[in-house]
Design a protein around this motif. Sequence first.
Motif, PDB file in Angstrom:
ATOM      1  N   LEU A  91      79.529  26.821  96.467  1.00 46.99           N
ATOM      2  CA  LEU A  91      80.000  25.526  95.979  1.00 46.99           C
ATOM      3  C   LEU A  91      80.397  25.628  94.515  1.00 46.99           C
ATOM      4  O   LEU A  91      79.703  26.257  93.714  1.00 46.99           O
ATOM      5  CB  LEU A  91      78.894  24.479  96.116  1.00 46.99           C
ATOM      6  CG  LEU A  91      78.487  24.105  97.536  1.00 46.99           C
ATOM      7  CD1 LEU A  91      77.119  23.436  97.537  1.00 46.99           C
ATOM      8  CD2 LEU A  91      79.506  23.184  98.173  1.00 46.99           C
ATOM      9  N   GLN A 103      78.128  15.856  88.166  1.00 48.47           N
ATOM     10  CA  GLN A 103      78.918  16.976  88.618  1.00 48.47           C
ATOM     11  C   GLN A 103      79.629  16.600  89.911  1.00 48.47           C
ATOM     12  O   GLN A 103      79.031  16.004  90.805  1.00 48.47           O
ATOM     13  CB  GLN A 103      78.040  18.208  88.824  1.00 48.47           C
ATOM     14  CG  GLN A 103      77.440  18.709  87.524  1.00 48.47           C
ATOM     15  CD  GLN A 103      76.637  19.976  87.677  1.00 48.47           C
ATOM     16  OE1 GLN A 103      76.761  20.711  88.654  1.00 48.47           O
ATOM     17  NE2 GLN A 103      75.791  20.255  86.690  1.00 48.47           N
ATOM     18  N   PHE A 105      81.457  17.982  93.159  1.00 46.22           N
ATOM     19  CA  PHE A 105      81.457  19.216  93.940  1.00 46.22           C
ATOM     20  C   PHE A 105      82.726  19.355  94.768  1.00 46.22           C
ATOM     21  O   PHE A 105      83.267  18.365  95.284  1.00 46.22           O
ATOM     22  CB  PHE A 105      80.248  19.243  94.876  1.00 46.22           C
ATOM     23  CG  PHE A 105      78.969  19.614  94.195  1.00 46.22           C
ATOM     24  CD1 PHE A 105      78.250  18.676  93.474  1.00 46.22           C
ATOM     25  CD2 PHE A 105      78.493  20.914  94.251  1.00 46.22           C
ATOM     26  CE1 PHE A 105      77.073  19.019  92.831  1.00 46.22           C
ATOM     27  CE2 PHE A 105      77.315  21.275  93.615  1.00 46.22           C
ATOM     28  CZ  PHE A 105      76.608  20.315  92.898  1.00 46.22           C
ATOM     29  N   GLY A 106      83.154  20.591  94.924  1.00 45.68           N
ATOM     30  CA  GLY A 106      84.199  20.917  95.877  1.00 45.68           C
ATOM     31  C   GLY A 106      83.612  21.065  97.267  1.00 45.68           C
ATOM     32  O   GLY A 106      82.387  21.050  97.442  1.00 45.68           O
ATOM     33  N   PRO A 107      84.467  21.257  98.277  1.00 47.32           N
ATOM     34  CA  PRO A 107      84.008  21.331  99.662  1.00 47.32           C
ATOM     35  C   PRO A 107      83.293  22.630 100.002  1.00 47.32           C
ATOM     36  O   PRO A 107      82.650  22.730 101.046  1.00 47.32           O
ATOM     37  CB  PRO A 107      85.295  21.197 100.475  1.00 47.32           C
ATOM     38  CG  PRO A 107      86.351  21.729  99.559  1.00 47.32           C
ATOM     39  CD  PRO A 107      85.921  21.343  98.174  1.00 47.32           C
TER      40      PRO A 107
END
Lengths: 114, 109
Positions: A91, A103, A105-107
């Motif tokens: 991640l 923060q 988060f991306g996938p």
Amino acid sequence: GAGVSQSPRYKVAKRGQDVALRCDPISGHVSLFWYQQALGQGPEFLTYFQNEAQLDKSGLPSDRFFAERPEGSVSTLKIQRTQQEDSAVYLCASSPRTKEETQYFGPGTRLLVL
Amino acid sequence: RKEVEQDPGPFNVPEGATVAFNCTYSNSASQSFFWYRQDCRKEPKLLMSVYSSGNEDGRFTAQLNRASQYISLLIRDSKLSDSATYLCVVNRLWGKLQFGAGTQVVVTP
């Protein structure tokens, strides 16, 4: 607006192969983080960038792991000579300022090492 | 011992009921605290920050007890869409988040 993106979303590697995982943070975000999430566990911190400077890499599990963010935007996490125990979701997260606590988060990239 | 510990559950909750669960953290120098929500095969998303005075966000109430080093989350009037894993998160330094392993909540019709 565009969030954090990561590529590839899925990666299957043979043991011993090198892999490179990409993270595109939210535009203008100063801080970038990498985490590793094993099955059934919470994310574990790997490394932190403030712009292009890697300020903390204490979470990288071995010297096979290397991360960079050369222009202070896109980041790449590289794993050399992958091992089965490297199988996890990787991640990436970014935040707008150096001490901003939220923060985004991306996938994630789901890595499977066979 | 892990820095952040949570009961993994699952907590099976009838729709409309209330559920509460805690986490404990070991480092008294921890500065800020959060609950994140993670759906199956998705990324974690911030649910709420946790303040010493306790705080509410709709049906969600979070509390922090610094003396005993635990954080709690209470969900009222549970919805099916609340089914997820709830991650307790502690920030000790500049953004280096320490995550618990998560508490799974399953809301049933």
